[in-house]
Enzyme design. Structure first.
Site, PDB file in Angstrom:
ATOM      1  N   PHE A  97       0.681  -1.209  -0.047  1.00 47.22           N
ATOM      2  CA  PHE A  97       0.104  -0.130   0.028  1.00 47.22           C
ATOM      3  C   PHE A  97       1.038   1.262   0.052  1.00 47.22           C
ATOM      4  O   PHE A  97       1.632   1.589   1.103  1.00 47.22           O
ATOM      5  CB  PHE A  97      -0.803   0.083   1.390  1.00 47.22           C
ATOM      6  CG  PHE A  97      -2.029   1.305   1.065  1.00 47.22           C
ATOM      7  CD1 PHE A  97      -2.927   1.097   0.334  1.00 47.22           C
ATOM      8  CD2 PHE A  97      -1.670   2.490   1.586  1.00 47.22           C
ATOM      9  CE1 PHE A  97      -3.932   2.110   0.324  1.00 47.22           C
ATOM     10  CE2 PHE A  97      -2.297   3.482   1.661  1.00 47.22           C
ATOM     11  CZ  PHE A  97      -3.662   3.397   0.921  1.00 47.22           C
TER      12      PHE A  97
ATOM     13  N   ASP B 158       9.879   2.836   1.491  1.00 44.74           N
ATOM     14  CA  ASP B 158       8.374   3.770   1.661  1.00 44.74           C
ATOM     15  C   ASP B 158       8.442   3.559   3.418  1.00 44.74           C
ATOM     16  O   ASP B 158       7.803   2.821   3.775  1.00 44.74           O
ATOM     17  CB  ASP B 158       7.345   3.061   1.132  1.00 44.74           C
ATOM     18  CG  ASP B 158       6.072   3.920   1.273  1.00 44.74           C
ATOM     19  OD1 ASP B 158       5.921   4.739   2.237  1.00 44.74           O
ATOM     20  OD2 ASP B 158       4.881   3.651   0.720  1.00 44.74           O
TER      21      ASP B 158
ATOM     22  N   LYS C  65       3.303  11.562   6.728  1.00 47.60           N
ATOM     23  CA  LYS C  65       2.609  11.283   7.927  1.00 47.60           C
ATOM     24  C   LYS C  65       3.119  12.058   8.780  1.00 47.60           C
ATOM     25  O   LYS C  65       2.909  13.114   9.174  1.00 47.60           O
ATOM     26  CB  LYS C  65       2.276  10.003   7.999  1.00 47.60           C
ATOM     27  CG  LYS C  65       1.348   9.345   6.889  1.00 47.60           C
ATOM     28  CD  LYS C  65       0.773   7.910   7.532  1.00 47.60           C
ATOM     29  CE  LYS C  65      -0.011   7.187   6.389  1.00 47.60           C
ATOM     30  NZ  LYS C  65      -1.138   7.839   6.076  1.00 47.60           N
TER      31      LYS C  65
END
Length: 401
Positions: free
Chosen positions: A141, A226, A255
């Site tokens: 994801f 990531d 984030k």
């Protein structure tokens, strides 16, 4: 109707139904706690998918934002501003790299990493035009743009958005032999999550990341990590790759970099890699804006102290010990994770992940399900041990019911 019901009804009437949130309407939050429009308090055990690593309303971050709000919030990259150089310098130093390319959201940063790898492949590695390939992992994801969902194996995220972007090869996560077989002369990068978050907090086998680093270095292929969810203290280290003493060629961050205050993301790499860009070839109006830089600078300063990594290590050990006691009793089938991050597979007889999340909500604890039977636990790193234990007690009560 209650205030909650009115708010939810209004949202349902006027917003696209691309999310299925739990039926709680948050009005205020501080630290690890959120308060809804009815005045009920909930323990946040999700932390905005790691965007809120430093808690709700962290005073250092709020003060940094307030101070910058009174000065300048946006210039666009048409002009320089006085927070940009410090942000790039400090973040590059934290990562042990030389250059930073700031964006806003995690998906934008992944898109930037994909573009960077392809451009590097053509300009530096010498891959023939139009043939660059990036190897990715199953159950990944990385975001929801058209290009990113083109290499997703989640049909819910992928279906009905074709035609899909070519140039990606998918291999099983954690399988070094499959990864090695997929790399050829046209491969420019391997893009991986060091821990797969949305897939259920899947931790790869020991030595996997070291193996990826070795293979990519041997084959002149970029290793892109990531670390949008796994990075910036969540796992007990600054980056999840640190657990295997691995330094990728490129970090993708987001984030928590914005402290839960503003969206901030970045790609961080060497001068050789990010130096492929020339003016006009990539950009973002809001990327690296003064407000974002001010908040992210404070995030980097907080991480340099090591305090949050230590908290995630100590409380994470406690979290996994307590969750491990639930396995084998008929309610929990497996627990995975690292630091203050766990995926808990619920036995089907106890209900779906969504049902368990709703029952926990009724007991004033907020988590989120994924892939049907799994709930994710990822509280803010500022949570107290007492609050963490209280949240775990609510989970035990739900599972025993």
């Amino acid at each position: 109707m209650t205030s909650t019901e009115r708010s939810i009804a209004a949202a349902e009437a006027h917003s696209a139904h691309n999310y299925h949130p739990l039926p709680v309407v948050v009005a205020y939050a501080e630290g690890a706690w959120m308060t809804d429009v009815e005045g009920r308090r909930y323990l946040d055990m999700l932390a905005g998918y790691s965007a809120l690593n430093f808690g709700h309303g962290n005073r250092r971050l709020i003060n940094a934002a307030k101070a910058q709000l009174d000065r300048v919030t946006l210039t666009s990259r048409a002009f320089h501003h006085d927070r940009f150089a410090d942000f790039c310098t400090e973040l590059a130093t934290l990562c042990g790299k030389e250059m930073v390319l700031p964006m806003n959201t995690g998906a934008e940063a992944v898109e930037t990493a994909v573009k960077t790898a392809r451009k590097w492949g053509y300009r530096v590695k010498g891959v023939p035009a139009g043939r660059a390939k990036i190897v990715v992992a199953e159950n990944n994801f990385h975001g929801r743009t058209t290009t990113i969902i083109s290499f997703s194996t989640d049909e819910e995220a992928r279906a009905d958005y074709g035609p899909y972007t070519p140039g990606f090869e998918i291999v099983p996560y954690g399988d070094l032999a499959a990864l090695e077989a997929a790399i050829d002369d046209d491969t420019v990068a391997v893009l991986l999550e060091p821990i797969q978050g949305e897939a259920g907090v899947l931790v790869p086998p020991p030595g996997y990341l070291r193996g990826v680093r070795r293979l990519t270095a041997e084959r002149e292929v970029l290793f892109i990590a990531d670390e949008i969810q796994s990075g910036l203290g969540r796992t007990g280290r600054t980056f999840a790759c640190d657990h295997e003493d691995v330094v990728p060629d490129m970090y993708v961050l987001g984030k928590a970099l914005g402290g839960g205050v503003v969206p901030v993301s970045a790609v961080v790499a060497s001068r050789e890699i990010l130096g492929v860009y020339r003016p006009g070839e990539h950009g973002s109006t809001f990327g690296g804006n003064p407000l974002a830089c001010a908040v992210a600078l404070e995030v980097v300063a907080m991480l340099k102290s090591g305090e949050f990594q230590q908290r995630a290590t100590e409380l994470g050990d406690h979290l996994h010990h307590e969750l491990g006691l639930l396995v084998g009793g008929g309610a929990v089938e497996a627990v995975r994770g690292r630091g203050l991050w766990a995926g808990v597979d619920i036995a089907p007889a106890k209900g779906t992940g969504r049902q368990i999340s709703e029952r926990l909500m009724d007991r004033r604890v907020l988590v989120k399900d994924t892939h049907g039977s799994t709930i994710r636990i990822a509280p803010p790193l500022v949570i107290s041990k007492e609050d963490l234990d209280w949240g775990l007690e609510q989970l035990r009560s739900v599972l025993e019911g």
